[in-house]
Design a protein around this motif. Structure first.
Motif, PDB file in Angstrom:
ATOM      1  N   ASN A 179      -5.781   3.556  -3.204  1.00 33.77           N
ATOM      2  CA  ASN A 179      -7.057   3.027  -3.677  1.00 33.77           C
ATOM      3  C   ASN A 179      -7.374   3.491  -5.098  1.00 33.77           C
ATOM      4  O   ASN A 179      -8.024   2.770  -5.862  1.00 33.77           O
ATOM      5  CB  ASN A 179      -8.196   3.406  -2.722  1.00 33.77           C
ATOM      6  CG  ASN A 179      -8.251   4.886  -2.394  1.00 33.77           C
ATOM      7  OD1 ASN A 179      -7.223   5.528  -2.150  1.00 33.77           O
ATOM      8  ND2 ASN A 179      -9.441   5.447  -2.341  1.00 33.77           N
ATOM      9  N   VAL A 180      -6.889   4.679  -5.460  1.00 32.86           N
ATOM     10  CA  VAL A 180      -7.109   5.199  -6.813  1.00 32.86           C
ATOM     11  C   VAL A 180      -6.045   4.689  -7.781  1.00 32.86           C
ATOM     12  O   VAL A 180      -6.352   4.335  -8.927  1.00 32.86           O
ATOM     13  CB  VAL A 180      -7.116   6.735  -6.795  1.00 32.86           C
ATOM     14  CG1 VAL A 180      -7.202   7.292  -8.207  1.00 32.86           C
ATOM     15  CG2 VAL A 180      -8.270   7.253  -5.952  1.00 32.86           C
ATOM     16  N   LEU A 181      -4.794   4.640  -7.324  1.00 31.92           N
ATOM     17  CA  LEU A 181      -3.724   4.185  -8.220  1.00 31.92           C
ATOM     18  C   LEU A 181      -3.966   2.751  -8.688  1.00 31.92           C
ATOM     19  O   LEU A 181      -3.582   2.383  -9.813  1.00 31.92           O
ATOM     20  CB  LEU A 181      -2.381   4.306  -7.517  1.00 31.92           C
ATOM     21  CG  LEU A 181      -1.621   5.645  -7.692  1.00 31.92           C
ATOM     22  CD1 LEU A 181      -1.131   5.805  -9.129  1.00 31.92           C
ATOM     23  CD2 LEU A 181      -2.456   6.850  -7.274  1.00 31.92           C
ATOM     24  N   PRO A 195      -5.610   4.110   8.452  1.00 32.63           N
ATOM     25  CA  PRO A 195      -6.470   4.463   7.325  1.00 32.63           C
ATOM     26  C   PRO A 195      -6.606   3.358   6.283  1.00 32.63           C
ATOM     27  O   PRO A 195      -6.979   3.633   5.137  1.00 32.63           O
ATOM     28  CB  PRO A 195      -5.744   5.672   6.731  1.00 32.63           C
ATOM     29  CG  PRO A 195      -4.298   5.340   6.942  1.00 32.63           C
ATOM     30  CD  PRO A 195      -4.220   4.557   8.230  1.00 32.63           C
ATOM     31  N   ALA A 196      -6.327   2.112   6.675  1.00 28.98           N
ATOM     32  CA  ALA A 196      -6.352   1.019   5.705  1.00 28.98           C
ATOM     33  C   ALA A 196      -7.721   0.863   5.048  1.00 28.98           C
ATOM     34  O   ALA A 196      -7.810   0.436   3.889  1.00 28.98           O
ATOM     35  CB  ALA A 196      -5.939  -0.290   6.380  1.00 28.98           C
ATOM     36  N   TRP A 197      -8.794   1.194   5.782  1.00 30.73           N
ATOM     37  CA  TRP A 197     -10.125   1.049   5.193  1.00 30.73           C
ATOM     38  C   TRP A 197     -10.307   1.983   3.996  1.00 30.73           C
ATOM     39  O   TRP A 197     -11.112   1.708   3.101  1.00 30.73           O
ATOM     40  CB  TRP A 197     -11.210   1.290   6.236  1.00 30.73           C
ATOM     41  CG  TRP A 197     -11.362   2.704   6.718  1.00 30.73           C
ATOM     42  CD1 TRP A 197     -10.660   3.317   7.713  1.00 30.73           C
ATOM     43  CD2 TRP A 197     -12.292   3.678   6.229  1.00 30.73           C
ATOM     44  NE1 TRP A 197     -11.084   4.622   7.881  1.00 30.73           N
ATOM     45  CE2 TRP A 197     -12.094   4.865   6.994  1.00 30.73           C
ATOM     46  CE3 TRP A 197     -13.276   3.673   5.243  1.00 30.73           C
ATOM     47  CZ2 TRP A 197     -12.834   6.039   6.789  1.00 30.73           C
ATOM     48  CZ3 TRP A 197     -14.020   4.844   5.034  1.00 30.73           C
ATOM     49  CH2 TRP A 197     -13.786   6.000   5.808  1.00 30.73           C
ATOM     50  N   VAL A 198      -9.518   3.054   3.952  1.00 30.35           N
ATOM     51  CA  VAL A 198      -9.566   3.971   2.808  1.00 30.35           C
ATOM     52  C   VAL A 198      -8.531   3.571   1.768  1.00 30.35           C
ATOM     53  O   VAL A 198      -8.854   3.229   0.629  1.00 30.35           O
ATOM     54  CB  VAL A 198      -9.312   5.426   3.260  1.00 30.35           C
ATOM     55  CG1 VAL A 198      -9.366   6.368   2.052  1.00 30.35           C
ATOM     56  CG2 VAL A 198     -10.331   5.847   4.291  1.00 30.35           C
ATOM     57  N   TYR A 199      -7.246   3.577   2.159  1.00 32.59           N
ATOM     58  CA  TYR A 199      -6.167   3.425   1.195  1.00 32.59           C
ATOM     59  C   TYR A 199      -5.919   1.974   0.792  1.00 32.59           C
ATOM     60  O   TYR A 199      -5.459   1.710  -0.315  1.00 32.59           O
ATOM     61  CB  TYR A 199      -4.874   4.021   1.757  1.00 32.59           C
ATOM     62  CG  TYR A 199      -5.002   5.465   2.177  1.00 32.59           C
ATOM     63  CD1 TYR A 199      -5.738   6.374   1.416  1.00 32.59           C
ATOM     64  CD2 TYR A 199      -4.393   5.930   3.342  1.00 32.59           C
ATOM     65  CE1 TYR A 199      -5.866   7.694   1.805  1.00 32.59           C
ATOM     66  CE2 TYR A 199      -4.505   7.246   3.736  1.00 32.59           C
ATOM     67  CZ  TYR A 199      -5.244   8.134   2.963  1.00 32.59           C
ATOM     68  OH  TYR A 199      -5.367   9.434   3.358  1.00 32.59           O
TER      69      TYR A 199
END
Length: 378
Positions: free
Chosen positions: A52-54, A359-363
């Motif tokens: 999500n950040v990259l 963890p798809a909702w995060v990443y």
């Protein structure tokens, strides 16, 4: 849209502040970043940067640089801290970008280099802000001052910008401390043990998160969460010791004992948080990251939320233009509050990836793919 003449001041050159500066500069805004520290050094701390950040790093052209210096684990392993039994094996691939674990200092250096030359100013500790209604006077403790059209407070949990908005209020001590240590991988070669790329060891009331911080895999880092009744020190952190670590993790798995035995220096940090703030902006001042939604680090998403904030704030200012900053700030909060609050709650609960979950909702989140919802729809 920006006409390239607007002046934006960012207070704080941490991970959120530097990305905000670079994103806004790429969007055509006139931005300067002010940092109270006299300089940055490579302090001993690691950090996770998820896909999500990259996706945001791509926008300022630093994603490949970050990946090149990072460890890129394929899985997040969760294990029982005493028996070693796996409670989760969570893949970290398939979310549209790379998952990185990296030394915070190395990452910060790349982010600072993404800023336009001459726009990062060290030794600028904020003394006061005066929002006149037409601009903001920013006075520093060294006697200098500047004026800006808007000010972004990216100055952490003890934010002076937040104090200007909401008054002085000490953050809440959580009752937990985190121990931090970097270990040379060479010291681990004598053990007939497997040291995994990214693993969280869970105990009944404490944990240890462990991962490599470089592409060379020559540094292994751990950070803990351990109950501690009261923070009785005035400083931001204090030295700990191998003996204290051994006492805190007595009876835990042999890999944990090997890490403790290999520790040369370890520090102890208090974990603070705040109650949700009633507002994120006022007048020409706006907050991001730990200045408005600090959280325990147990989900490894605190810095990520600051960077997502930076991306959304840039989107909103680009959408409205700086002359309509009030609408931009309203859009920003409307499009960030729910997600930041959800991550804050899950992180503080310390349950993320303890057991097998998606963890798809995060990443998998892509802040640029999300349609902007209106302030009134929030």
């Amino acid at each position: 849209m920006s006409n390239g003449k607007e002046k934006i001041a960012i207070i704080g050159a941490g991970l959120g502040g530097t990305v905000a500066g670079a994103l806004l500069q790429h969007a055509g805004f006139d931005v300067n970043v002010y940092e109270q520290a006299p300089s940055f050094s490579r302090l001993g701390a690691g950090i996770h940067m998820g896909p999500n950040v990259l996706k945001i790093f791509e926008r300022i052209g630093i994603d490949k640089k970050v990946i090149s210096i990072s460890s890129t684990p394929s899985h997040w392993f969760s294990r029982d801290g005493i028996t070693g039994e796996y409670t989760a094996r969570v893949p970290l691939v398939g979310y549209g970008q790379t998952y990185c674990t990296v030394h915070r200092g190395d990452l910060q250096a790349i982010q600072c280099d993404a800023l336009q030359p001459g726009t990062l100013h060290f030794g600028k500790k904020l003394a006061r802000l005066d929002d006149s209604g037409t601009d903001v006077l920013i006075a520093f403790e060294d006697g200098t001052s500047v004026r800006a059209d808007i000010v972004i407070g990216a100055d952490g949990i003890n934010s002076r910008v937040r104090e200007t908005l909401l008054g002085e209020e000490r953050p809440n001590y959580s009752g937990w401390v985190g121990h931090r240590a970097l270990i040379s991988s060479d010291k681990l070669k004598k053990y007939d043990l497997t040291f995994e790329d990214c693993v969280k060891w869970w105990g009944p009331d404490r944990h240890m998160m462990v991962y490599y911080t470089t592409a060379r895999r020559d540094e292994y880092y751990y950070v803990t969460g351990v109950p501690h009744p009261a923070w009785e020190f005035d400083s931001a952190f204090v030295d700990s010791s191998r003996d204290e670590m051994a006492a805190s993790f007595k009876g835990y798995h042999p890999i944990i004992q090997a890490l403790i035995d290999s520790t040369d220096e370890v520090t102890k940090w208090p974990l603070f948080n705040r109650n949700p703030l009633p507002l994120w902006s006022k007048g020409r001042l706006v907050l991001l990251g730990d200045a408005c939604h600090p959280m325990k680090p147990h989900m490894a998403q605190g810095a990520a939320m600051a960077i997502e904030d930076a991306a959304m704030l840039t989107r909103c200012l680009t959408e409205t233009g700086i002359t309509d900053f009030r609408s931009a700030f309203g859009l920003y909060e409307a499009n960030r509050r729910d997600r930041a609050t959800r991550v804050q709650n899950v992180s503080n609960a310390n349950t993320f990836l303890l057991e097998q979950e998606d963890p798809a909702w995060v990443y998998g989140y892509d802040i640029y793919a999300e349609p902007l919802k209106s302030e009134t729809a929030a």
